[in-house]
Write an enzyme that holds these catalytic residues in place. Structure first.
Site: not given
Ligand code: CR1
Length: 807
Positions: A346, A532-533, A538, A640, A644
Site C-alpha cells: 500500500h 486525509k491523514r 500529501k 481513495t 469519493k
C-alpha cells in the site's frame, strides 16, 4: 417485513428489552432496539450463508488486516437490507428520527486512514457481490484517538467506542483459540522419528473472536468480519495474578497504533501482529479440517490475503501449522502456502516497509523466527548460482540482523499487487524491482475502489434522488450504470437539479461549521476540500501556502476578481509526528488570522474541522466543489478520497499521482485541473541531485513573501512551528518539492477560479465527474481480486433461490 409489522415488533422489542414505551425511551434505547431487530433478521441469512459455503464446499477468501474502518453501520446495514426507507418512515410515524438514532452509534474506527477504510469498503463489496470472503483482524478496545484542538494544537483523547456496547458483534467463545508467545523452542525427534518443536517457558493467551455480519446489498448474503480479542485462559488465571501481568496480556488488543505509516518497531505491535495472525490461521485450519479434505487441495478451498505487511507472518504461521502440527513435509507445505497466500503493498514510503530485529522476533514468537530463518535459508539455496549473488542478498528475508516483512510476504505468496496503475508500475520498476526480476508473473495491479453505495446513496441523498429521477435506479446495485448520466450533459434541467442538490448539501455543511466552529461560511462560496491523514508527502502545506498567497493578493487588491472560497481541512496527525502537528498548528493560526480579517470581505475562509473520521467524511464530501489531491507525484499509492469526492461531483485539483491518473483518464483533461511534477521528473531530480529549494526562496518574490509570513509574525503564534516549516522547506531542501510545484499549483487554482465562474460549464464538469466515477467502485475491484488472485466465485444463483423461497 412491512412498516406495520416493523412497528409492532419494535414496540414489543422495546417493551421486552427495556420495559418501556416509545415516548419514555432514550435515543440509545431506541437505537439498541432497532439494532436488535435488524441483527435478529439478518442472522438467518448469516447462518444460511456460511452453511451454504460449507455445504457447497465453496473456496473462501480471508482478508487479514490489522485495521478495519467501517464507520457507523446502522444506515449502511439498513440500506443493504433494503429497509432504509421503510424504517425511516415507520420510525417517523412513531415520532422517532432515524438520524437521531444514528447519532448514538459510535464511529467504529479500528483503523487509521486509507488502508483500513479500503478494507471496510472491500468487506461491503465482497458481500454485495455475493463472494465468499471474510475479514480477520483485531478488536481493539480503543480505536483511533479522538482529535481536539486546544489553542490550535492537536490533542489526542481516547476513543472508548465500546463503552455502551456494540450491537453488531457476537462474541463466539466456542470458537476461541490459544496463541502461544515467548519462551524457548527446540526440536526433538518424536516416536516416529519426526522433528517436533518443544516449547519451554512461554505463555499462552486466549484469542476470542467477535464476529460482525457483513451484510451484502439486497442479496441475502451475510459474510463475517472476525475480530479477535485477548483473554486470560481460565486455566492460567493463577499465573497472571498481579495487575501488571494481567495488563501485559490485556494490552495485546487494547489500542490501535495511531500511526498510518511508520511504527517504530515496538514489541507490543509485533505481538499484536502475531496474535491476530495465529488466531486467524488456526481457526481457518480448524474449519478446513472439519471439511475432511486432504491438505493437498487446501489451496482449492482457502485463500489468505495479506493486507500490507502487518499480517505477513501468515506465511510462517501457516507453515508452522502444516509442518509442526499436521506433519506435512516442508516442500509440500511450502508449495501449498505459496498458493494460498497473496499480498497487497500500500505504499512506497520506505519507512513503512516493516522490519523487525531478530532478537525481538525471537523473544515474541521464537518458533516463527525459526521458520522464517528456514524459509530464508532455502530461498538463498534455491537462488544461489541461478541468480546474481547481489540480487539474492538484496531480496533475502533476513539481512543485517533484521527480518524484512515485505520480502517474506512476496517470497511466500503467489501474488503481489499495488493499488493503482502508477503504484504497481513503480513497484515493478523501482521499489520491488529485484523481486520483479525473480518473480515477474507474481506482480499485478488492482486499482482501489470505494463502497459507492455508502458514499452516494447514504452520504448524499439529495444527489441520489436526482440520479434516480434521471437515470432510474439500476446504478444503485450496479455502479457502472451511473454512466447513463452522460446522456444529460446538455440537459439544463438535470444540470440545475444536480447543482441544487450540491447547494442543499453545502447549506447543511455550513450550518454544521457554524455550530461546531462558530465560523460563518457562505454556501455561495467554493467549498474546497482536503481530507486525509496529515503527512508531509500529501502536502497540506502546499495548500496552505497558496491560501496565504491569495490572502496577500487580496490585501493588496481587495477588488481582485476571485470567487469567494472556503478551504476545508480534515486531518489527524500521528501523535508522534511532530512536523505534521506543526502544520496543523500553522493552518489553525492562519485560519484565525484570515477568518477574522474584515478587510478581505469574507472572500477567504479556512475551516479545519476536528476529528476527521468516516462520519465527518460523509458530511463533507457531498458538499465539496473542489477536491485537493496534491501529493508529490509517486508518493500516494492510490488515494481513495479522490474517488469519493469525484463521485460526489467535486472537481479535482491534482498531481499525476496514484489513482489521480486514472481519474484523469476517466474524465478527460478538460474536466480536471492537473499540475506539477510528474513521477519521471521527480525521479530525475533524485538521480541528478539538482534540486535547490533555497534558490526558489531567494529568487521568487512570491515564495519569499509567503514563506516569510510563517516567521515574521504575520501568521501569529507560530514562532516555533513556522521556523520548523521554513527549515523543512529551505534548510532541508524541501523533500517533497512543495516550492517546486508552488507556481504550477497557483495556476491550477486560478483555472478553477475561472472555471467556477462559468456556471453552466462547471455544472457540466461536475456531472461528468459523477458519471465517470463508476469504474472506481470497490465492487469492480473485489471482482478482480476474486478472479485473478483468490479464485473464488460468487454464490448468487443459490441465494436468489433462497430469497425467492423466503418471500
Ligand atoms: C496509501 O497511502 C491508499 C491506501 C489504500 C495507503 C493510500 O494512497 O489509497 O493505502 N497506505 O490502498 C497505507 O496506509 C500503510 O500504508
Amino acid at each position: 417485513m412491512d412498516k406495520k409489522e416493523f412497528k409492532q415488533q419494535f414496540k414489543k422489542r422495546l417493551a421486552e428489552k427495556f420495559a418501556m414505551e416509545v415516548k419514555d425511551a432514550s435515543a440509545t434505547e431506541l437505537y439498541q432496539t432497532l439494532g436488535s431487530i435488524m441483527t435478529a433478521h439478518y442472522s438467518q441469512d448469516w447462518r444460511q450463508t456460511w452453511q451454504d459455503y460449507r455445504d457447497q464446499q465453496q473456496k473462501q477468501a480471508y482478508y487479514f488486516s490489522i485495521e478495519f474502518l467501517p464507520g457507523k453501520m446502522l444506515k449502511s446495514n439498513l440500506l443493504n437490507m433494503g429497509w432504509l426507507e421503510m424504517i425511516e418512515e415507520a420510525l417517523q410515524e412513531m415520532g422517532i428520527s432515524l438520524d437521531e438514532l444514528a447519532e448514538v452509534e459510535p464511529d467504529m474506527a479500528l483503523g487509521n486512514g486509507g488502508l483500513g477504510r479500503l478494507a471496510s469498503c472491500f468487506m461491503d463489496s465482497i458481500a454485495s457481490c455475493g463472494l465468499p470472503g471474510n475479514g480477520n483482524g483485531i478488536r481493539y478496545e480503543y480505536g483511533l484517538f479522538k482529535q481536539r484542538f486546544v489553542d490550535g494544537y492537536q490533542v489526542e483523547l481516547p476513543d472508548e467506542w465500546l463503552q455502551k456496547g456494540n450491537i453488531w458483534e457476537i462474541r463466539k467463545e466456542s470458537k476461541a483459540v490459544d496463541v502461544h508467545f515467548g519462551g524457548n523452542v527446540y526440536l526433538q525427534e518424536d516416536a516416529n522419528g519426526l522433528l517436533k518443536p518443544v516449547y519451554e517457558n512461554g505463555y499462552t493467551v486466549r484469542a476470542v473472536p467477535y464476529d460482525t455480519g457483513m451484510v451484502g446489498y439486497q442479496n441475502n448474503i451475510v459474510n463475517t468480519m472476525r475480530l479477535w480479542s485477548v483473554e486470560i485462559p481460565a486455566e492460567e488465571e493463577d499465573r497472571y495474578r498481579s495487575i501488571e501481568d494481567r495488563r501485559m496480556i490485556e494490552d495485546l488488543t487494547s489500542v490501535l497504533y495511531p500511526d498510518d505509516s511508520n511504527e517504530a518497531g515496538r514489541k507490543l505491535r509485533l505481538s499484536q501482529e502475531y496474535f491476530f495472525v495465529s488466531a486467524g490461521v488456526q481457526s481457518i485450519l480448524r474449519y478446513y479440517k472439519q471439511l475432511g479434505f486432504s491438505y493437498d487441495q487446501i489451496n482449492q478451498y482457502i485463500a489468505i490475503h495479506i493486507n500490507d505487511t502487518h499480517p505477513a507472518m501468515c506465511v510462517a504461521e501457516f507453515m508452522r501449522l502444516l509442518v509442526d502440527e499436521e506433519g506435512l513435509p516442508w516442500e509440500k507445505a511450502w508449495n501449498l502456502t505459496v498458493k494460498v497466500m497473496s499480498y497487497t503493498n500500500h505504499t512506497i514510503m520506505a519507512e513503512a516497509l516493516e522490519k523487525w530485529s531478530i532478537p525481538m522476533m525471537k523473544e515474541v514468537c521464537p518458533r516463527i523466527y525459526q521458520i522464517i530463518e528456514e524459509i530464508d535459508r532455502r530461498f538463498v539455496n534455491e537462488m544461489t548460482g541461478v541468480q546474481p549473488a547481489d540480487l539474492v542478498e538484496r531480496t533475502r528475508i533476513i539481512q543485517h540482523g533484521q527480518i524484512h516483512m515485505a520480502h517474506l510476504a512476496i517470497i511466500g505468496s503467489h501474488s503481489t499487487n499495488g493499488v493503482a496503475k502508477l503504484h504497481s508500475d513503480l513497484l515493478k520498476s523501482v521499489v520491488l524491482h529485484d523481486f520483479y526480476v525473480l518473480y515477474p508473473t507474481r506482480f499485478n495491479n488492482k486499482t482501489n475502489g470505494i463502497a459507492q453505495r455508502r458514499w452516494s446513496q447514504l452520504a448524499n441523498r439529495s444527489m441520489t434522488k436526482v440520479l434516480n429521477d434521471t437515470i432510474g435506479n439500476s446504478w444503485n446495485s450496479d455502479p457502472k450504470d451511473i454512466r447513463l448520466l452522460l446522456n444529460y450533459v446538455e440537459d439544463d434541467q438535470v444540470l440545475d437539479a444536480l447543482a441544487d442538490a450540491k447547494h442543499e448539501n453545502k447549506v447543511k455543511l455550513a450550518e454544521y461549521i457554524k455550530r461546531v466552529k462558530g465560523i460563518e461560511v457562505s454556501p455561495e462560496a467554493i467549498f474546497d476540500v482536503q481530507i486525509k491523514r496529515l503527512h508531509a508527502y500529501k502536502r497540506q502545506l502546499l495548500n496552505l501556502l497558496h491560501i496565504v498567497k491569495l490572502y496577500f493578493d487580496l490585501k493588496e487588491n481587495p477588488n481582485l476578481p476571485i470567487h469567494p472560497r472556503v478551504f476545508i481541512f480534515g486531518a489527524k496527525a500521528a501523535p508522534s509526528y511532530h512536523y505534521a502537528k506543526s502544520v496543523i498548528k500553522a493552518i489553525n493560526e492562519a485560519a484565525n488570522l484570515i477568518n477574522n480579517d474584515k478587510s478581505i470581505n469574507d472572500k477567504l475562509k479556512i475551516v479545519f474541522l476536528e476529528n476527521y473520521n468516516v462520519t465527518l467524511a460523509e458530511r463533507i464530501i457531498p458538499a465539496a466543489d473542489v477536491s485537493e489531491q496534491i501529493s508529490l507525484a509517486s508518493k500516494e499509492a492510490s488515494g481513495t478520497s479522490n474517488m469519493k469526492l469525484m463521485l460526489n461531483g467535486a472537481v479535482t485539483v491534482a498531481t499525476l499521482d496514484g489513482a489521480n491518473i486514472e481519474i484523469r483518464d476517466a474524465v478527460g483533461d478538460e474536466n480536471i485541473a492537473i499540475f506539477g511534477l510528474t513521477e519521471t521528473e521527480v525521479y530525475r531530480y533524485y538521480q541528478e541531485h539538482n534540486y535547490n529549494s533555497a534558490e526558489l526562496y531567494h529568487n521568487d518574490p512570491v515564495i519569499h513573501k509567503v514563506l516569510n509570513a510563517f516567521v515574521d509574525g504575520t501568521i501569529p503564534n507560530i514562532a516555533v512551528e513556522g521556523q520548523e516549516i521554513l527549515d523543512s522547506l529551505i534548510k532541508y531542501n524541501d523533500e517533497f518539492f512543495v516550492l517546486r510545484d508552488f507556481a504550477a499549483y497557483c495556476d491550477a487554482q486560478e483555472s478553477i477560479n475561472e472555471a467556477y465562474q462559468d456556471r453552466r460549464r462547471w455544472k457540466q464538469i461536475s456531472l461528468l465527474n459523477i458519471a465517470n466515477a463508476g469504474r472506481f467502485s470497490s465492487d469492480e475491484t473485489v471482482k478482480r481480486y476474486a478472479e485473478d488472485i483468490w479464485q473464488i466465485e460468487p454464490v448468487f444463483a443459490h441465494n436468489s433461490e433462497r430469497g425467492a423461497n423466503q418471500h
